[in-house]
Design an enzyme around this catalytic site. Structure first.
Site, PDB file in Angstrom:
ATOM      1  N   SER A 281       0.892  -1.271  -0.035  1.00  0.00           N
ATOM      2  CA  SER A 281       0.130   0.051   0.020  1.00  0.00           C
ATOM      3  C   SER A 281       0.883   1.196   0.224  1.00  0.00           C
ATOM      4  O   SER A 281       1.849   1.292   0.424  1.00  0.00           O
ATOM      5  CB  SER A 281      -0.952  -0.041   1.362  1.00  0.00           C
ATOM      6  OG  SER A 281      -0.267   0.548   2.487  1.00  0.00           O
ATOM      7  N   ASP A 282       0.342   2.214  -0.393  1.00  0.00           N
ATOM      8  CA  ASP A 282       0.899   3.340  -0.378  1.00  0.00           C
ATOM      9  C   ASP A 282       0.891   3.850   1.168  1.00  0.00           C
ATOM     10  O   ASP A 282       0.216   3.372   2.292  1.00  0.00           O
ATOM     11  CB  ASP A 282       0.371   4.714  -1.169  1.00  0.00           C
ATOM     12  CG  ASP A 282       1.382   5.763  -1.528  1.00  0.00           C
ATOM     13  OD1 ASP A 282       2.371   5.879  -0.662  1.00  0.00           O
ATOM     14  OD2 ASP A 282       1.431   6.585  -2.413  1.00  0.00           O
ATOM     15  N   CYS A 283       1.673   4.775   1.558  1.00  0.00           N
ATOM     16  CA  CYS A 283       2.039   4.993   3.067  1.00  0.00           C
ATOM     17  C   CYS A 283       0.829   5.609   3.931  1.00  0.00           C
ATOM     18  O   CYS A 283       0.411   6.502   3.683  1.00  0.00           O
ATOM     19  CB  CYS A 283       3.433   5.610   3.292  1.00  0.00           C
ATOM     20  SG  CYS A 283       4.778   4.876   2.605  1.00  0.00           S
TER      21      CYS A 283
END
Lengths: 724, 724
Positions: free
Chosen positions: A251-253
């Site tokens: 996932s993106d952060c």
């Protein structure tokens, strides 16, 4: 509970399959331990001898945020090279430095953030609108160019041994992610299936299928209502079923937290985490997956669902030698490859190849010797601007000012004025904008030529939360050069001295004034650690520029659809009819090229066959130089298709007076079109081909600012359906 | 109201006295116009042909905030040169650049902020406590050294023609101003009359009486209850009556507003403005004096009070050629003096002379050729740190890293790691402190010597509102090297490689660890545009260092009185008995000096007579070098006097094996003491004199780390009272 039996030597036992080895380890893990491994700072499992691992690392154009590393030109600049062989060499160098640095960090006990082998690059999002703050991380607006560059990056970075990658590449942000930054944590990108299949997905597809990227990153936004990190269609059907991806999804952060946060797609973190894992997001950059234990307890997920993800993660770590067992391939490279002379030279070469000459009335190359050069502008002396964002620390960055000083003859005097600051703000609210226009004008008067170095930097165009351009959250509201830069240019121009404008920016700015008034205009993007030297070499004629714009430079923001709209209609060279200031693919040289002898292998091509296209390119000028031969197609169909679509490019080095034959091979896929339902066909009908040094002008049917040849091919036979 | 008659040619009429010319103009002004001239951005009076003028300009160590100018070492570094002749040359260069830049700005129509001729420098506040964030703007902790340096700065800057100064110097902040920054707008400095007369005022006195400074700046704080910008005793009795100051007084920026703001000394801005003008503050940096019109209307002030100030301001403008009438002296200097090769060389020379070698176990100079130098630390590659605060733009600043790279042999490989960031913060809260200690250790292992460049910068120690060190408002809470720097040093030391520590900071840091463990330790302050080259020359033995500490480096902040206390007891080398880590006046050389033949002209000196002191200094080492011969006095009295007090210093250049005679001439004032009532006397009794390469150690009666000779002189006769 007693420890399950585990023999660490199993991990290196070549008599076992990879899956057997992974399962042996997986079977020893408790649910807590499994879940721990699914977050980016995976803890050590000391009882099993498994070291901690932090999955988050960056390497967009050089190993980033982990100390000294060779800083190559920013991604958008690398794209402007139109040179996949260069990308391959750059990515190999990055991969080697990344591996060498990782091993050096581990040897000194550091397994922290930005020290690992899993690099969250490249960014293969389509740069759909010049206002997007992160566009400079991409390879531009063209799906084909982005795909070629992304592919070269992935294969170069990971290395030739697909079963034992040097490091991991992670194309991002999957998918249809390109602003607005300010609302990225809650934004829903509404994208037609045609635009997805035709524009937003193809570069990812190439990175995964051809590039064998080990991982992929899900975006912050929703795509047509579902979150990209919990998107069954995107992560399941497209990625796993169609593309047969066997790596892991990260996932993106903070993106998992957004699912139950701004997006309001789940009621609890446990539910958000469960939705993401269920859809196929294996690794959480963030902390939300700690709720997976509740999610299992509450029946949202089974432990088998957890294991599916952990298995993928352990496979990547096994392949990368991140389970405490060295790989034989890890003996090289040596730490001395980092910032080595070879890589420094490559950064300079990449800088040279990225520079785009947009206008030249003959002022360039500067005559030699020249007595006094006035260098002005807020980007002239800056070294941070060379690096864009997501960068490492250059050991010896060369600003444009320094490059000019060191490249010019020792008889040349170089005068300097900042002129104004880049954004029209001062350090303190107490003061008016830093106005040194009078100083710059004084210097112009005392100079034989004025080099104005203007543009943007990564604090103006950037990421939500990082860029200080707070009024648009990292994006830009318009394309104007910020602050007093327009006034600065007009004031030095009024002195009557020859004016060369150099723009350092990661995206299009409004260059109408410079196009009209400057003697020469150079778009140098963020040209990396040696960028100032590369620019100076172009100014002084030691390098003949041949970069090409990977994005359209529109005349005005008024020619663009609303920023929040993801529909391609009206966007980029492929779907915009408005006349640009400078088109995609455009760039000048100090020499001239002509095209001749355009031929195709078959003017009446049976569907399903390849098409070979040939032409002869001649350097008819007085200097050696590179030419970027480009092939564009325009397809007839009963549904909208791009005006023109790049389907081939070759960067050719041709000596003065010499010719070179260029060949393009078009596959059936290259000749395909995507219909409104997102289906991809090769179908009967006419295909217009244009080959030349730039994009064809739809009005004149001539290449804009470049030689061009065109021809027509007729496809015939039954329509054939391809994978979308 | 019709315009009063005014003939502009009167201003240049040499048959009229200065006062006549000024009055002719003054008589034409309305009250509004007069008041307008009393604020820092004085508007034009177009009907009279008087141009606008912005009084605010800065030139602490080079023309500041107005584009390119030669950036000399920060003031504290210049003080470390112990070289008044150098200060004179530096200040002359600054004055010439300031005048040339002003004329160039005006020629291009720019009369804005930081473009004028009235420079608000030097800062001659006594650096009473190392925690003060602005201490690096000063010449250190010693009133005598500060006075000598401030005097050299004022006379150098203004030029030799006292009636036609080149530009204006403005000693600041009058008086007793040295933090705390966080509460500076409301702080009351409680200072005994003895400490004022003995410590806080003498440097101002020299700048005004001997230096003929054209102006002086009042401080933000209160002094014993009254605001420094509305202080009848300070601005009236001391400045005008005792010192016969005939220039103008300017307020610190916003300080008049503070009078009715944080200080609550007036009920309204009109009253605050009236109090300030009444006390003798002629010019308001800020806007509060716009209320002077009300103040006159309300009877707080007469128009004659206003005119008194305006007359002073017009006199300064007339002398400086700022009333639209050129001065004949203004034909020179030419704009090409700015950043000229001559000034660049002077900046390098000043950098060399400012460097203080604190420890050397023989590792320096580095052996030549050396194969690999590892350069680490957060200040190694930075160029902003070279400039401290209140600085111009260097056209080509040389960081320590670059200096080493360019000065070392071409066979030497230079490796670099930042190691950690300077303050232990990252750009974003998302990330832990930037930790590159493992990288630095790896580099140390591959190097033959490690150069660690650590310290502070102007974002850590600075001014309220400017420095980002928000927890102490620009000041420091302790002396520890911030962030991970101590851990970084310990980690590279653990590799066993020779370690040289270079500290770039404007004040004392806690160097106990480095003193114990480093092979060599250098305090380079903020060494200016060529500072990195100067440091590299010292490392490589091309320059023999001879700077001396202008401040005590205490062992610990525990040895200091509370920061807010202005009592001198327990502060600085003059009044602190705690053993310092490095004393005021200390600094090593690559050669050794001995002292011999100390003699005085009269061992029994009649009060009122001068005393001549002589000694012979011999360079007994193998290299040429500079020695700073220092003369300290210790006086017997019935009231407290300083332990030792510097009363003379001479920087001597002596070839290896050669000797040099040094002479100090002590005036009656030099031999005077100040009693508890602030009265200054020369009185009978014994005076101990120490001459040597540093400060005498009170315990051993030997010079700390330096050769020393001592003798005693008996003053006899009736006590004589001097001006205080």
């Amino acid at each position: 509970m007693s420890d399950p039996p585990f023999d660490r030597s199993l991990l290196a036992d070549s008599s076992l399959s990879e899956d057997q080895r992974i399962d042996a380890l997986l079977n020893c893990l408790t649910l807590d331990e499994k879940v721990g491994q699914m977050m980016h700072h995976a803890p050590a499992i000391e009882r099993l001898g498994i070291p901690a691992y932090n999955w988050w690392n960056e390497a967009l154009h050089g190993v980033a945020r982990a100390g000294v590393a060779t800083v190559f030109p920013q991604a958008i600049a690398l794209a402007a090279s139109f040179d996949t062989a260069l990308l391959d060499r750059v990515a190999k160098a990055i991969g080697m430095e990344g591996l060498a640095k990782h091993r050096d960090f581990v040897r000194h006990g550091d397994r922290g953030l930005f020290k690992g082998l899993t690099f969250w690059s490249p960014n293969v999002n389509v740069f759909r609108d010049p206002r997007w703050g992160r566009g400079h991380e991409t390879f531009g607006e063209c799906p084909f160019l982005t795909g070629c560059m992304g592919l070269a990056y992935c294969t170069g970075l990971q290395g030739d041994d697909v079963d034992h990658p040097r490091v991991a590449a992670t194309p991002k942000h999957f998918a249809a992610h390109s602003g607005p930054e300010a609302c990225r944590h809650g934004f829903n990108a509404e994208v037609s299936i045609k635009d997805l299949r035709e524009t937003y997905l193809p570069a990812f597809r190439r990175c995964i299928i051809e590039g064998r990227a080990m991982s992929i990153m899900g975006a912050y936004n929703r795509l047509n209502g579902e979150h990209c990190c919990a998107h069954p269609w995107l992560l399941g059907q497209v990625l796993r079923d169609e593309w047969h991806f066997d790596g892991y999804v990260v996932s993106d952060c903070g993106a998992i937290d957004d699912i139950c946060g701004d997006h309001q797609l789940a009621d609890t973190p446990a539910q958000a985490a469960a939705d993401a894992v269920d859809a196929g997001c294996d690794l959480n950059c963030g902390e939300t997956y700690e709720h997976l234990i509740e999610a299992v307890e509450q029946g949202y997920l089974s432990e088998a669902d957890i294991e599916r993800s952990v298995r993928r993660l352990l496979r990547a770590r096994l392949r990368l030698g991140l389970l405490g067992i060295d790989r034989s391939t890890d003996r090289r490279p040596d730490i001395n490859c980092v910032d080595s002379e070879e890589h420094q030279s490559l950064a300079l070469e990449a800088g040279r190849r990225s520079i785009v000459l947009l206008k030249n009335d003959g002022v360039l190359p500067l005559p030699q010797p020249i007595r006094t050069i006035g260098v002005i502008g807020p980007n002239a002396a800056d070294t941070a601007v060379l690096c864009g964002n997501y960068h490492g620390t250059p050991s010896d960055p060369i600003s444009v000012l320094r490059g000019i000083r060191e490249t010019a003859s020792s008889q040349t005097r170089v005068l300097y004025s900042e002129g104004c600051d880049i954004i029209g703000r001062n350090a303190s609210d107490q003061f008016p904008p830093h106005n040194l226009i009078a100083e710059a004008v004084g210097i112009a008067e005392r100079s034989d030529v004025v080099i104005a170095v203007v543009g943007l930097n990564a604090t103006i165009e950037g990421e939500q939360g990082d860029a200080t351009n707070a009024d648009a959250g990292g994006d830009r509201k318009d394309l104007r050069l910020p602050g007093l830069q327009p006034e600065l240019l007009e004031a030095v121009y009024a002195t009557g001295k020859p004016l060369v404008v150099i723009v350092l920016s990661g995206s299009a700015t409004d260059l109408r004034w410079a196009d009209r008034h400057a003697g020469a205009l150079i778009q140098a993007f963020y040209p990396g650690q040696a960028g100032g030297k590369a620019v100076a070499e172009v100014l002084l004629g030691k390098t003949n520029p041949a970069g090409r714009l990977p994005v359209t430079f529109p005349r005005s923001v008024d020619d663009l659809p609303p920023f929040g709209s993801y529909a391609m209609q009206g966007r980029t060279y492929r779907y915009c009819d408005a006349e640009p200031l400078y088109p995609f693919g455009f760039g000048l040289s100090f020499t001239q090229f002509t095209y001749a002898d355009l031929s195709v292998s078959n003017k009446h091509l049976p569907i399903g066959r390849q098409l070979e296209v040939r032409a002869t390119v001649t350097n008819v000028g007085q200097r050696s130089g590179d030419e970027v031969a480009q092939l564009y197609l325009s397809m007839e169909a009963s549904f909208p298709t791009p005006r023109y679509d790049l389907r081939g490019f070759k960067r050719l080095q041709i000596s003065a007076g010499q010719s070179c034959e260029v060949t393009f091979m078009l596959s059936p896929r290259d000749l395909s079109v995507v219909d409104q339902q997102g289906r991809r066909f090769v179908q009967p009908g006419r295909v217009r081909l244009a080959v030349g040094g730039g994009q064809p002008d739809p009005r004149s049917q001539q290449l804009l600012g470049a030689a061009c040849l065109q021809t027509m091919v007729e496809l015939h036979g039954e329509p054939v359906r391809l994978d979308p």
